[in-house]
Design a protein around this motif. Structure first.
Motif, PDB file in Angstrom:
ATOM      1  N   HIS A 230      -4.288   1.303   4.756  1.00  0.00           N
ATOM      2  CA  HIS A 230      -5.737   0.777   5.493  1.00  0.00           C
ATOM      3  C   HIS A 230      -6.693   0.560   4.871  1.00  0.00           C
ATOM      4  CE1 HIS A 230      -7.339   0.854   9.597  1.00  0.00           C
ATOM      5  NE2 HIS A 230      -8.185   1.412   9.116  1.00  0.00           N
ATOM      6  N   TYR A 231      -7.037   1.250   3.481  1.00  0.00           N
ATOM      7  CA  TYR A 231      -8.339   0.915   2.850  1.00  0.00           C
ATOM      8  C   TYR A 231      -8.094  -0.121   1.668  1.00  0.00           C
ATOM      9  CZ  TYR A 231      -9.961   5.289   4.838  1.00  0.00           C
ATOM     10  OH  TYR A 231      -9.956   6.552   5.929  1.00  0.00           O
ATOM     11  N   GLY A 232      -6.768   0.046   1.252  1.00  0.00           N
ATOM     12  CA  GLY A 232      -6.438  -1.095   0.080  1.00  0.00           C
ATOM     13  C   GLY A 232      -6.273  -2.437   0.573  1.00  0.00           C
ATOM     14  N   THR A 233      -5.726  -2.752   1.779  1.00  0.00           N
ATOM     15  CA  THR A 233      -5.528  -4.036   2.241  1.00  0.00           C
ATOM     16  C   THR A 233      -6.841  -4.885   2.231  1.00  0.00           C
ATOM     17  OG1 THR A 233      -3.722  -3.462   3.312  1.00  0.00           O
ATOM     18  CG2 THR A 233      -4.593  -5.467   4.069  1.00  0.00           C
ATOM     19  N   PRO A 234      -7.837  -4.231   2.944  1.00  0.00           N
ATOM     20  CA  PRO A 234      -9.124  -5.076   2.771  1.00  0.00           C
ATOM     21  C   PRO A 234      -9.763  -5.149   1.200  1.00  0.00           C
ATOM     22  CG  PRO A 234      -9.585  -3.114   4.035  1.00  0.00           C
ATOM     23  CD  PRO A 234      -8.011  -3.342   3.730  1.00  0.00           C
ATOM     24  N   HIS A 235      -9.395  -3.956   0.616  1.00  0.00           N
ATOM     25  CA  HIS A 235      -9.913  -3.980  -1.034  1.00  0.00           C
ATOM     26  C   HIS A 235      -9.278  -5.122  -1.662  1.00  0.00           C
ATOM     27  CE1 HIS A 235     -12.051  -2.061  -4.280  1.00  0.00           C
ATOM     28  NE2 HIS A 235     -10.884  -2.350  -4.969  1.00  0.00           N
ATOM     29  N   VAL A 236      -8.122  -5.296  -1.377  1.00  0.00           N
ATOM     30  CA  VAL A 236      -7.317  -6.297  -2.350  1.00  0.00           C
ATOM     31  C   VAL A 236      -7.739  -7.772  -1.803  1.00  0.00           C
ATOM     32  CG1 VAL A 236      -4.952  -7.452  -2.783  1.00  0.00           C
ATOM     33  CG2 VAL A 236      -5.301  -4.591  -2.814  1.00  0.00           C
ATOM     34  N   ALA A 237      -7.893  -8.040  -0.588  1.00  0.00           N
ATOM     35  CA  ALA A 237      -8.658  -9.195   0.171  1.00  0.00           C
ATOM     36  C   ALA A 237      -9.875  -9.410  -0.492  1.00  0.00           C
ATOM     37  CB  ALA A 237      -8.377  -9.264   1.334  1.00  0.00           C
ATOM     38  N   ARG A 238     -10.671  -8.435  -0.859  1.00  0.00           N
ATOM     39  CA  ARG A 238     -12.120  -8.673  -1.224  1.00  0.00           C
ATOM     40  C   ARG A 238     -11.998  -8.940  -2.802  1.00  0.00           C
ATOM     41  NH1 ARG A 238     -13.483  -3.737  -0.193  1.00  0.00           N
ATOM     42  NH2 ARG A 238     -14.059  -4.110   2.048  1.00  0.00           N
ATOM     43  N   THR A 239     -11.221  -8.093  -3.433  1.00  0.00           N
ATOM     44  CA  THR A 239     -11.256  -7.973  -5.054  1.00  0.00           C
ATOM     45  C   THR A 239     -10.330  -8.531  -5.825  1.00  0.00           C
ATOM     46  OG1 THR A 239     -10.420  -6.047  -5.151  1.00  0.00           O
ATOM     47  CG2 THR A 239     -12.801  -5.916  -4.634  1.00  0.00           C
ATOM     48  N   GLY A 240      -8.965  -8.921  -5.084  1.00  0.00           N
ATOM     49  CA  GLY A 240      -7.994  -9.318  -6.031  1.00  0.00           C
ATOM     50  C   GLY A 240      -7.226  -8.192  -6.962  1.00  0.00           C
ATOM     51  N   ASP A 241      -7.793  -7.211  -6.663  1.00  0.00           N
ATOM     52  CA  ASP A 241      -7.357  -6.069  -7.799  1.00  0.00           C
ATOM     53  C   ASP A 241      -5.700  -5.801  -7.838  1.00  0.00           C
ATOM     54  OD1 ASP A 241      -8.192  -3.851  -9.494  1.00  0.00           O
ATOM     55  OD2 ASP A 241      -7.345  -2.541  -8.228  1.00  0.00           O
ATOM     56  N   VAL A 242      -5.284  -5.784  -8.863  1.00  0.00           N
ATOM     57  CA  VAL A 242      -3.776  -5.732  -8.967  1.00  0.00           C
ATOM     58  C   VAL A 242      -3.281  -4.422  -8.884  1.00  0.00           C
ATOM     59  CG1 VAL A 242      -2.041  -6.172 -10.505  1.00  0.00           C
ATOM     60  CG2 VAL A 242      -3.640  -7.844 -10.268  1.00  0.00           C
ATOM     61  N   GLU A 243      -4.046  -3.751  -9.508  1.00  0.00           N
ATOM     62  CA  GLU A 243      -3.930  -2.051  -9.317  1.00  0.00           C
ATOM     63  C   GLU A 243      -3.694  -1.493  -7.955  1.00  0.00           C
ATOM     64  OE1 GLU A 243      -2.503   1.992 -10.231  1.00  0.00           O
ATOM     65  OE2 GLU A 243      -2.042  -0.117 -11.072  1.00  0.00           O
ATOM     66  N   THR A 244      -4.701  -1.815  -7.160  1.00  0.00           N
ATOM     67  CA  THR A 244      -4.696  -1.560  -6.158  1.00  0.00           C
ATOM     68  C   THR A 244      -3.617  -2.215  -5.018  1.00  0.00           C
ATOM     69  OG1 THR A 244      -7.136  -1.146  -5.782  1.00  0.00           O
ATOM     70  CG2 THR A 244      -6.037  -1.468  -3.564  1.00  0.00           C
ATOM     71  N   ALA A 245      -3.331  -3.256  -5.382  1.00  0.00           N
ATOM     72  CA  ALA A 245      -2.184  -4.065  -4.524  1.00  0.00           C
ATOM     73  C   ALA A 245      -0.987  -3.543  -4.941  1.00  0.00           C
ATOM     74  CB  ALA A 245      -1.962  -5.515  -5.022  1.00  0.00           C
TER      75      ALA A 245
ATOM     76  N   LEU B 271       0.939 -10.972 -17.015  1.00  0.00           N
ATOM     77  CA  LEU B 271       2.197 -10.805 -17.354  1.00  0.00           C
ATOM     78  C   LEU B 271       2.631  -9.563 -18.238  1.00  0.00           C
ATOM     79  CD1 LEU B 271       3.135 -14.273 -19.129  1.00  0.00           C
ATOM     80  CD2 LEU B 271       4.082 -13.398 -16.893  1.00  0.00           C
ATOM     81  N   ASP B 272       1.539  -8.835 -18.609  1.00  0.00           N
ATOM     82  CA  ASP B 272       1.614  -7.552 -19.349  1.00  0.00           C
ATOM     83  C   ASP B 272       1.393  -6.292 -18.453  1.00  0.00           C
ATOM     84  OD1 ASP B 272      -0.869  -8.048 -19.129  1.00  0.00           O
ATOM     85  OD2 ASP B 272      -1.606  -7.366 -21.237  1.00  0.00           O
ATOM     86  N   GLU B 273       1.265  -6.611 -17.148  1.00  0.00           N
ATOM     87  CA  GLU B 273       0.997  -5.439 -16.363  1.00  0.00           C
ATOM     88  C   GLU B 273       2.488  -5.034 -15.847  1.00  0.00           C
ATOM     89  OE1 GLU B 273      -1.593  -3.888 -15.245  1.00  0.00           O
ATOM     90  OE2 GLU B 273      -3.358  -4.915 -16.271  1.00  0.00           O
ATOM     91  N   ALA B 274       3.024  -4.288 -16.397  1.00  0.00           N
ATOM     92  CA  ALA B 274       4.306  -4.000 -16.078  1.00  0.00           C
ATOM     93  C   ALA B 274       4.588  -3.391 -14.814  1.00  0.00           C
ATOM     94  CB  ALA B 274       5.198  -3.209 -17.006  1.00  0.00           C
ATOM     95  N   TRP B 275       3.774  -2.435 -14.320  1.00  0.00           N
ATOM     96  CA  TRP B 275       4.060  -1.688 -13.185  1.00  0.00           C
ATOM     97  C   TRP B 275       4.257  -2.528 -12.004  1.00  0.00           C
ATOM     98  CZ3 TRP B 275       1.403   3.858 -12.285  1.00  0.00           C
ATOM     99  CH2 TRP B 275       2.301   4.541 -11.371  1.00  0.00           C
ATOM    100  N   PRO B 276       2.865  -3.176 -11.788  1.00  0.00           N
ATOM    101  CA  PRO B 276       3.037  -4.329 -10.490  1.00  0.00           C
ATOM    102  C   PRO B 276       4.346  -4.902 -10.501  1.00  0.00           C
ATOM    103  CG  PRO B 276       0.919  -4.107 -11.352  1.00  0.00           C
ATOM    104  CD  PRO B 276       1.828  -3.352 -12.499  1.00  0.00           C
ATOM    105  N   HIS B 277       4.843  -5.573 -11.689  1.00  0.00           N
ATOM    106  CA  HIS B 277       5.989  -6.360 -11.555  1.00  0.00           C
ATOM    107  C   HIS B 277       7.202  -5.742 -11.228  1.00  0.00           C
ATOM    108  CE1 HIS B 277       4.311 -10.168 -13.454  1.00  0.00           C
ATOM    109  NE2 HIS B 277       3.780  -9.228 -14.479  1.00  0.00           N
TER     110      HIS B 277
END
Length: 774
Positions: A281-296, A323-329
């Motif tokens: 609920h909080y992360g979805t608008p935060h990602v849309a606002r910031t593009g933050d990969v860790e939150t995504a 490329l070097d952000e392993a966990w989101p991949h």
């Protein structure tokens, strides 16, 4: 052809919540435009102070504007709006009939008219939550509140109430109405005056820290560290400028007067566990606002945990992952794999293997995906790579074992065989699932081996080669457990456990018999994707026989397919429940051991126990002590995780009992153990159905609807007790004594119940012989 269906006289199976007895908990507040700023702060403080808690929040209202409702909904994913019956309180005698604030003070009493919940926690909108409310969520008895600051222990402060179901009743509402209309209460105390008049001191006293009124801090005293809820009683509210002499208290309130962006960032930045609904609920608008990969990544992982795999893909594909952000991949690879986008999943998971801390998990997923695709060599390569990174990695070891297992040599000619789609459990896997394929086959004749049967693992992709092999057989049987579940081995082809594309299902040209399959979704779990409904409808249409193992599953599946298919769906009990009839040469034991076997289950523990695990454990400790006076109590573990009961009982309550590792047993050993004991108390479905099929009395610890479905079908609902039952230990011991008191009569009752299931199985078998031959 005969068809076994629910008759007009059979009552429908009740909904999952009623069957499991799981407590429904809600927070509630009365909110209007004047107090909206306070309520928004209250919601933020609740989330930030209790980040793992997300229950329904009932908003009682009479004049909120659409924009205000939108602000409220933005702060909580489970808002339930309830318009108050404001005119109902016009008949109440009041200290000031014309003051609109006095009139509205009574509206919170509408909370007692809620009927959907077992526990409701009311919070005044001039409160701020500063600490953990876990103890309030665990309360199960009475009406709890903090005594008033100025008036001693006899009267409560109604700013916080913890209300149990017995007070959410017409009877209690009638008492409130009678008192309100008579005026026989402190008129200047409004709703609080009525409650104190009705209760007359009969309430559960809570520590003042759960409703710490600001008057305790007069003279700018600091807020005590252990304060859980700070209550700004009095005329002057923080959002209206506050009151002199309370600046330190008001600073606490202003810590939560945040913009949405700052609030989202603060919640998502918290360490430790977060509730997956709040993350989304909080992360979805935060990602849309910031593009933050860790939150995504966090949002995607939350979607995966709740079975929303496509949503997980969508949010991670909306950001640019370095490329070097392993966990989101790795998480994106997991999500893509779960919707059967295998090539893209492989690319993402290979990227994740570059990081040592994610490599083992990524390699295990690559091994799983290769095994599903039928490539054992690649599966072994990836699993070995995973173990080279982490020799203790359990998942990599599992896939290595699967990749190197040698299938049994098929001795029969294809035209003499039936194909059998099932979940074929690994060694040290769930004992019940291990027994199921053999049990299903035994319902079609005594030969359960490779001369007559061609195995098709449900989790492996059903491809062209598999189709060719099946069409060379004389028929196909689909059965062996609760295959209708969304998350055991997710795929995008069917969205249930058999990984079959529609196009290939349509091209199966031998008779299909769906046999004793169960709808296995937990209370609180659902199929959100239309893919499952479409696949299910096609399966029902294609099947010559469609038998489900309980009437609860029948109701669920009928609700998902068109009406013209309903009559095709019939009752076929799980063959484990008629084991005595199916095992060649079965002999009931000449004597039984003086034992009681207990099984507990821990998969999806949050869905099973909610906030009540500590309570369950304490009740089981008491029950084990008392049951030990009747017989030796032992823990029977269907899977490794089931042993947690013994560890937790010893650590928390000093109660010990031996563990039987049934996950290491062969099928004959499973049946033999259950046939020789006096009573089985089980939480897993097959910790009830298997011993019942062996003629042994059972009591089910109900944490999943399927347990109650089975007891409903054999007309013995009293053999089940919810893990949430207020008197779990006492009722468990009492029912155990009842079943053991005249054990021979109880066993005879089990045999009689089983005979009714056997009659249905025999009738269905006659139809199946016509359809499949043999």
């Amino acid at each position: 052809m005969t068809t076994t269906t629910l008759t007009a006289t059979q009552a429908p199976v009740t909904d999952a919540a009623a069957l499991t007895g799981k407590r429904r908990i809600a927070f509630a507040s009365y909110v209007d435009e004047n107090y909206l700023p306070g309520f928004l702060v209250l919601l933020r403080s609740l989330a930030l102070s209790n980040p793992t808690v997300c229950e329904d929040f009932v908003v009682l209202y009479d004049d909120l504007r659409p924009g205000s409702i939108a602000k409220i909904r933005a702060l909580h994913p489970r808002i339930v709006l309830k318009r108050v019956n404001d005119t109902h309180y016009d008949a109440y005698k009041k200290g000031d009939q014309d003051n609109y604030l006095v009139r509205k003070a009574y509206f919170i009493l509408d909370v007692f008219r809620l009927r959907e919940y077992d526990t409701v926690i009311t919070l005044d909108t001039d409160m701020v939550v500063l600490g953990d409310l876990g103890e309030l969520l665990k309360l199960r008895e009475g009406l709890a509140a903090v005594p008033q600051f100025f008036y001693g222990q006899h009267k409560l402060n109604s700013g916080l109430l913890v209300i149990q179901r017995e007070y959410l009743s017409e009877e209690f509402c009638a008492k409130l109405d009678a008192t309100g209309r008579s005026g026989d209460y402190e008129l200047d105390k409004h709703d609080q005056g009525i409650l104190n008049a009705v209760l007359d001191g009969d309430f559960v006293r809570l520590d003042p820290r759960y409703n710490f009124v600001k008057r305790r801090l007069s003279g700018d005293l600091p807020v005590p560290e252990d304060t859980a809820i700070l209550h700004f009683t009095g005329r002057h509210k923080p959002w209206q400028g506050g009151e002199s002499g309370y600046s330190l208290a008001e600073e606490k309130w202003r810590e939560y007067e945040l913009s949405d962006a700052d609030f989202h960032a603060e919640y998502l930045g918290k360490s430790g566990g977060l509730h997956h609904d709040l993350i989304v609920h909080y992360g979805t608008p935060h990602v849309a606002r910031t593009g933050d990969v860790e939150t995504a990544r966090k949002v995607a992982a939350a979607h995966i945990a709740s079975g929303d795999y496509q949503d997980a893909v969508d949010i991670l594909e909306s950001v640019r992952i370095p490329l070097d952000e392993a966990w989101p991949h790795e998480v994106l690879g997991h999500a893509l794999m779960s919707v059967s986008r295998t090539a893209e999943a492989k690319a993402q998971l290979l990227l994740a293997t570059a990081a040592p801390n994610r490599a083992a998990t990524a390699y295990a997923r690559l091994a799983q995906m290769s095994w599903v695709q039928g490539d054992n060599a690649a599966a072994l390569k990836y699993a070995t790579a995973g173990m080279s990174v982490d020799i203790t990695h359990r998942s990599s070891r599992l896939w290595a074992q699967r990749a190197t297992s040698v299938p049994a040599q098929e001795l029969g000619a294809p035209e003499d065989q039936l194909a059998h789609v099932a979940f074929y459990m690994d060694r040290q896997g769930n004992a019940g699932d291990k027994l199921l394929p053999e049990s299903v086959r035994s319902a079609f004749g005594p030969d359960t081996g490779s001369r007559r049967w061609h195995p098709v693992h449900a989790h492996r992709l059903f491809d062209e080669a598999a189709l060719e092999r099946v069409n060379a057989r004389r028929g196909m049987v689909i059965g062996g457990g609760g295959l209708f579940i969304p998350d055991t081995m997710p795929n995008g082809n069917s969205a249930w456990q058999w990984n079959v594309p529609d196009e290939l299902m349509r091209r199966i040209d031998v008779p299909i018999a769906v046999y004793a399959v169960g709808f296995n979704a937990f209370d609180g779990q659902s199929y959100r994707a239309s893919r499952f409904r479409d696949s299910l409808r096609l399966l029902v249409e294609k099947s010559a026989f469609f038998g489900l193992r309980n009437h609860g599953s029948i109701e669920k599946v009928r609700a998902m397919v068109p009406a013209h298919l309903h009559d095709k769906i019939r009752f076929q009990p799980c063959p484990t429940t008629v084991t005595r009839q199916l095992v060649p040469g079965w002999q009931d034991p000449a004597r039984r051991e003086d034992t009681i076997l207990i099984n507990a289950a821990y998969d999806r523990a949050g869905l099973r126990f909610g906030h009540d695990y500590g309570y369950f454990l304490a009740q089981m400790a008491q029950a084990v002590r008392e049951l030990g006076e009747l017989a030796e109590v032992q823990c029977v573990a269907h899977s490794l995780d089931d042993e947690k009961l013994v560890f937790d009982l010893r650590r928390e309550h000093g109660v010990s009992m031996p563990v039987i590792p049934m996950y290491d047993f062969e099928n004959d050993e499973i049946r033999d153990l259950y046939a020789r004991t006096k009573l089985v108390i089980g939480m897993r479905g097959h910790a009830g159905m298997i011993p019942f099929g062996c003629g042994t009395p059972i009591i089910s610890l109900i944490s999943h609807p399927k347990m109650a479905y089975f007891l409903h079908d054999i007309d013995r609902p009293e053999w089940g007790i919810s893990v949430h039952d207020r008197h779990l230990a006492a009722r468990l011991v009492e029912r155990s004594k009842d079943l053991l008191r005249d054990h021979a009569a109880t066993v005879a009752d089990v045999h009689g119940r089983q005979q009714e299931l056997w009659k249905i199985t025999e009738a269905n078998a006659a139809d199946l012989r016509v359809l499949l031959g043999g």
